[in-house]
Scaffold this active site. Structure first.
Site, mmCIF file in Angstrom:
data_model
loop_
_atom_site.group_PDB
_atom_site.id
_atom_site.type_symbol
_atom_site.label_atom_id
_atom_site.label_comp_id
_atom_site.label_asym_id
_atom_site.label_seq_id
_atom_site.Cartn_x
_atom_site.Cartn_y
_atom_site.Cartn_z
ATOM 1 N N HIS A 25 -0.186 9.115 18.939
ATOM 2 C CA HIS A 25 -1.771 10.125 19.034
ATOM 3 C C HIS A 25 -1.988 10.550 20.653
ATOM 4 C CE1 HIS A 25 -0.768 9.787 14.381
ATOM 5 N NE2 HIS A 25 -1.344 8.624 14.765
ATOM 6 N N LYS B 241 -16.453 11.719 12.898
ATOM 7 C CA LYS B 241 -15.137 11.485 12.414
ATOM 8 C C LYS B 241 -15.032 13.256 13.463
ATOM 9 C CE LYS B 241 -11.467 12.808 9.055
ATOM 10 N NZ LYS B 241 -10.436 12.134 9.871
ATOM 11 N N ASP C 20 5.100 12.703 13.548
ATOM 12 C CA ASP C 20 3.695 12.271 14.266
ATOM 13 C C ASP C 20 2.923 13.314 13.721
ATOM 14 O OD1 ASP C 20 0.836 11.724 15.559
ATOM 15 O OD2 ASP C 20 1.939 10.705 17.671
ATOM 16 N N HIS C 21 1.800 12.685 12.894
ATOM 17 C CA HIS C 21 0.808 14.266 12.415
ATOM 18 C C HIS C 21 0.143 14.848 13.030
ATOM 19 C CE1 HIS C 21 -1.833 10.506 11.589
ATOM 20 N NE2 HIS C 21 -2.372 11.500 11.377
ATOM 21 N N LYS D 259 1.517 10.177 -2.723
ATOM 22 C CA LYS D 259 0.826 11.110 -3.123
ATOM 23 C C LYS D 259 -1.097 11.903 -2.184
ATOM 24 C CE LYS D 259 0.434 8.317 -7.600
ATOM 25 N NZ LYS D 259 0.209 6.116 -7.712
ATOM 26 N N ASP E 80 1.052 5.695 -1.549
ATOM 27 C CA ASP E 80 -0.383 6.632 -1.689
ATOM 28 C C ASP E 80 -0.036 7.256 0.128
ATOM 29 O OD1 ASP E 80 -3.378 6.622 0.017
ATOM 30 O OD2 ASP E 80 -2.325 6.156 1.578
ATOM 31 N N LEU E 81 0.904 7.456 0.618
ATOM 32 C CA LEU E 81 0.999 9.075 1.442
ATOM 33 C C LEU E 81 1.749 10.263 1.094
ATOM 34 C CD1 LEU E 81 1.715 9.979 4.850
ATOM 35 C CD2 LEU E 81 4.250 9.578 4.058
HETATM 36 P P1 NAD Z 1 2.028 2.177 0.003
HETATM 37 O O1 NAD Z 1 2.594 1.108 0.088
HETATM 38 O O2 NAD Z 1 1.256 2.952 -0.444
HETATM 39 O O3 NAD Z 1 3.468 2.512 -0.745
HETATM 40 C C1 NAD Z 1 4.569 1.927 -0.368
HETATM 41 C C2 NAD Z 1 5.653 2.419 -1.741
HETATM 42 O O4 NAD Z 1 6.804 1.482 -1.042
HETATM 43 C C3 NAD Z 1 5.329 2.779 -3.272
HETATM 44 O O5 NAD Z 1 6.282 3.722 -3.281
HETATM 45 C C4 NAD Z 1 6.974 1.296 -3.428
HETATM 46 O O6 NAD Z 1 6.828 1.421 -4.482
HETATM 47 C C5 NAD Z 1 7.550 1.539 -2.419
HETATM 48 N N1 NAD Z 1 8.043 -0.290 -1.993
HETATM 49 C C6 NAD Z 1 7.791 -1.004 -1.664
HETATM 50 N N2 NAD Z 1 9.105 -1.684 -1.418
HETATM 51 C C7 NAD Z 1 9.758 -1.209 -2.043
HETATM 52 C C8 NAD Z 1 11.608 -1.200 -2.290
HETATM 53 N N3 NAD Z 1 11.888 -3.043 -1.708
HETATM 54 N N4 NAD Z 1 12.210 -0.791 -3.167
HETATM 55 C C9 NAD Z 1 11.548 0.373 -3.354
HETATM 56 N N5 NAD Z 1 10.496 1.107 -2.761
HETATM 57 C C10 NAD Z 1 9.868 -0.168 -2.382
HETATM 58 O O7 NAD Z 1 2.374 2.650 1.628
HETATM 59 P P2 NAD Z 1 2.037 3.625 1.750
HETATM 60 O O8 NAD Z 1 0.448 3.561 2.368
HETATM 61 O O9 NAD Z 1 2.358 5.215 1.276
HETATM 62 O O10 NAD Z 1 2.426 4.232 3.277
HETATM 63 C C11 NAD Z 1 3.560 4.305 3.289
HETATM 64 C C12 NAD Z 1 4.604 4.291 4.709
HETATM 65 O O11 NAD Z 1 4.144 5.830 5.195
HETATM 66 C C13 NAD Z 1 4.612 2.840 5.754
HETATM 67 O O12 NAD Z 1 5.424 3.140 7.107
HETATM 68 C C14 NAD Z 1 2.789 3.569 6.476
HETATM 69 O O13 NAD Z 1 2.425 3.121 7.753
HETATM 70 C C15 NAD Z 1 3.007 5.620 6.787
HETATM 71 N N6 NAD Z 1 1.702 6.235 6.630
HETATM 72 C C16 NAD Z 1 1.244 6.108 6.067
HETATM 73 C C17 NAD Z 1 -0.414 7.135 5.819
HETATM 74 C C18 NAD Z 1 -1.086 6.801 4.547
HETATM 75 O O14 NAD Z 1 -1.809 8.017 4.986
HETATM 76 N N7 NAD Z 1 -1.055 6.266 3.985
HETATM 77 C C19 NAD Z 1 0.028 7.582 7.633
HETATM 78 C C20 NAD Z 1 0.057 7.517 8.443
HETATM 79 C C21 NAD Z 1 1.794 6.051 8.326
#
Ligand code: NAD
Length: 500
Positions: A243, A348, A180-181, A22, A19-20
């Site tokens: 934050h 928000k 820390d965004h 994308k 998700d992050l």
């Molecule tokens: P997500 O679950 O959507 O994506 C996880 C990714 O990791 C996927 O691409 C998955 O294929 C990959 N993955 C998982 N296990 C794997 C493995 N064993 N080997 C290889 N790839 C593997 O998570 P996300 O929301 O994108 O978040 C990622 C990080 O960013 C997390 O630490 C989250 O706390 C942090 N974060 C996310 C957001 C956000 O907006 N989504 C915001 C702040 C922080």
């Protein structure tokens, strides 16, 4: 197109189908590319478990950019720089393939051996990845190597120390960029400028003239699909440890002697060291927690936290925190910094309100219309701007003062809101500027502050949960926290910055 310094880089994004990546990383990289801040000398290797061809991966890049950005004229050219490697990060054998791919791309794009490893995946993998990167030679490069990691950085001080130990085996502190965004937000970066570039503020920025500071970061959304993560986190770990304390540090720090990464970080660290530790019985006095129940948002009924997917029906997790922080140093002794943050709130909004002390004698006192104190409001998001609340003469009425506002809205000035945090932070990382990333000392001090509060909360069941309805500004106890000191939360809904 404006010429920018060239920063050849190979970026490896671990978790490239997530998700992050994308929602934030690909669109931000595209914006940098379009602005010429990312030249032809870049390549990205996406790493994730799912099997994908390069073409399929490039299609997902195009889709994510098109979803986020209206104008994407150079999308084909941009996407051609992306490559994919299907790889389980726990599988040692696959790192050799990754290394070969990285070396080939380095040669093809003339990247001078510069590498950024962006870990956009669950933190439990950070240590394993860092270790493999070193052992399998991916960090043996001629250029720089940098590691970018997402929050959460640990779950508490102990786990953060362990995580830090693991990543430090492969990267030095200087090479670690902890995101820390909030630190990438335009108006958070503006705090320093407002303070240190204005003769009318800096002399007043202390306990002689400021009565209290309020920092609110509220969300309308609930936990969505993140119930499992949130159950182990809660608002204190998710928002306050990082934050909120970062914003307090920027508001309270002494002027740095120079605007360098080291000097700014060192002043922030001093603030965190001066934070009065809240422990044991004091936690009740200084901090309150909340959990949302069912309520109404924009006319729609929404469920309570305990009814959300993957949340315990008797959950003791807080979705709201309010606290009073005291900074025990010469500048701030006696000035409360009130912070509050929560999910499923009325609006928000992230705002900082600096309330100045009342003038010594009010010549315009009228019991039916008391004078308002001066307020400086820094609007962090969604609007960006500054409002100064003053008192001025009421038109056509002698000796009657009335509140007025001086507004500066970023939107009004520039026609659009400023770049996304991730765009700025990715660029900073390529340039090697770590100022807006958190140093380990800041992380450690913040955890040691919040750990004492978590310890008390985890060991006492809050019987009044849920204690605020979705769509409100939090529980009543958060208002009482300020009332005891003779203050109140300035209503966020009346604080909007109007575009000029
Ligand atoms: P997500 O679950 O959507 O994506 C996880 C990714 O990791 C996927 O691409 C998955 O294929 C990959 N993955 C998982 N296990 C794997 C493995 N064993 N080997 C290889 N790839 C593997 O998570 P996300 O929301 O994108 O978040 C990622 C990080 O960013 C997390 O630490 C989250 O706390 C942090 N974060 C996310 C957001 C956000 O907006 N989504 C915001 C702040 C922080």
């Amino acid at each position: 197109m404006k010429q920018h310094e060239n920063h050849p880089t190979l970026m490896m994004i671990f978790g490239a189908t997530g998700d992050l990546a994308k929602r934030k990383l690909f669109p931000s990289l595209y914006k940098l590319f379009e602005k010429g801040k990312l030249t032809d000398q870049f390549a990205v290797i996406g790493v994730a478990r799912r099997p994908l061809t390069n073409e399929e991966f490039q299609q997902s890049i195009k889709d994510s950019v098109k979803t986020a950005i209206e104008k994407e004229d150079r999308i084909e050219e941009f996407a051609s720089h992306f490559y994919y490697h299907s790889h389980d990060v726990t599988d040692s054998a696959s790192y050799a393939v990754l290394k070969k791919m990285a070396n080939d791309l380095d040669e093809q794009y003339h990247l001078h051996g510069n590498r950024i490893f962006y870990l956009a995946m669950a933190p439990e993998f950070f240590g394993t990845i860092a270790l493999h990167l070193k052992e399998d030679g991916l960090t043996d490069v001629k250029g720089y190597k940098r590691l970018v990691i997402e929050k959460p950085f640990g779950h508490d001080l102990e786990s953060a120390k362990e995580l830090n130990k693991q990543i430090r085996t492969a990267f030095s502190e200087k090479e670690i960029y902890r995101i820390d965004h909030y630190l990438g937000k335009e108006m958070v970066q503006n705090i320093e400028v407002i303070r240190f570039a204005n003769a009318i503020f800096e002399p007043l920025w202390n306990n002689r003239y400021i009565s209290n500071i309020q920092v609110t970061s509220s969300e309308i959304l609930g936990v969505e699909e993140r119930g499992r993560y949130y159950e182990n986190s809660g608002a204190l770990r998710d928002m306050v440890q990082n934050h909120m304390l970062q914003m307090v540090a920027l508001l309270a720090m002494e002027p740095p002697i120079r605007l360098t990464t080291e000097e700014i970080r060192s002043e922030k660290v001093k603030v965190l060291r001066a934070l009065r530790s809240i422990d044991g019985e004091d936690v009740k006095e200084f901090f309150v927690r909340g959990q949302y129940g069912a309520g109404t948002i924009d006319g729609h009924d929404v469920p309570g936290y305990r009814e959300e997917p993957m949340v315990d029906a008797h959950s003791n997790t807080e979705t709201f925190v309010a606290g009073k922080l005291l900074i025990d140093n010469f500048r701030w002794a006696g000035v409360p910094f009130y912070i509050r943050t929560g999910k499923r709130m009325e609006a928000k909004s992230t705002k900082i309100i600096i309330q100045f002390k009342d003038i010594p004698m009010n010549l315009y006192y009228r019991p039916e219309e008391p004078l308002n104190p001066n307020l400086l409001v820094i609007h962090i998001q969604p609007e960006e701007g500054i409002t100064l609340h003053l008192n001025a003469k009421k038109a056509r009425q002698n000796e009657v003062a009335t509140p007025i506002k001086l507004n500066y809205a970023n939107k009004g000035m520039n026609g659009y809101n400023t770049p996304e945090s991730y765009e700025k932070l990715l660029y900073d990382c390529m340039r090697g500027d770590a100022t807006n990333f958190t140093h380990w000392d800041e992380v450690a001090l913040s955890w040691s502050f919040t750990d004492k509060i978590s310890h008390v909360w985890e060991n006492t069941v809050e019987e009044h949960f849920p204690n605020y309805a979705a769509g409100t500004m939090g529980p009543k106890c958060a208002d009482e926290l300020l009332e005891k000191d003779g203050f109140f939360w300035w209503p966020i809904s009346h604080m909007a910055v109007e575009p000029c």
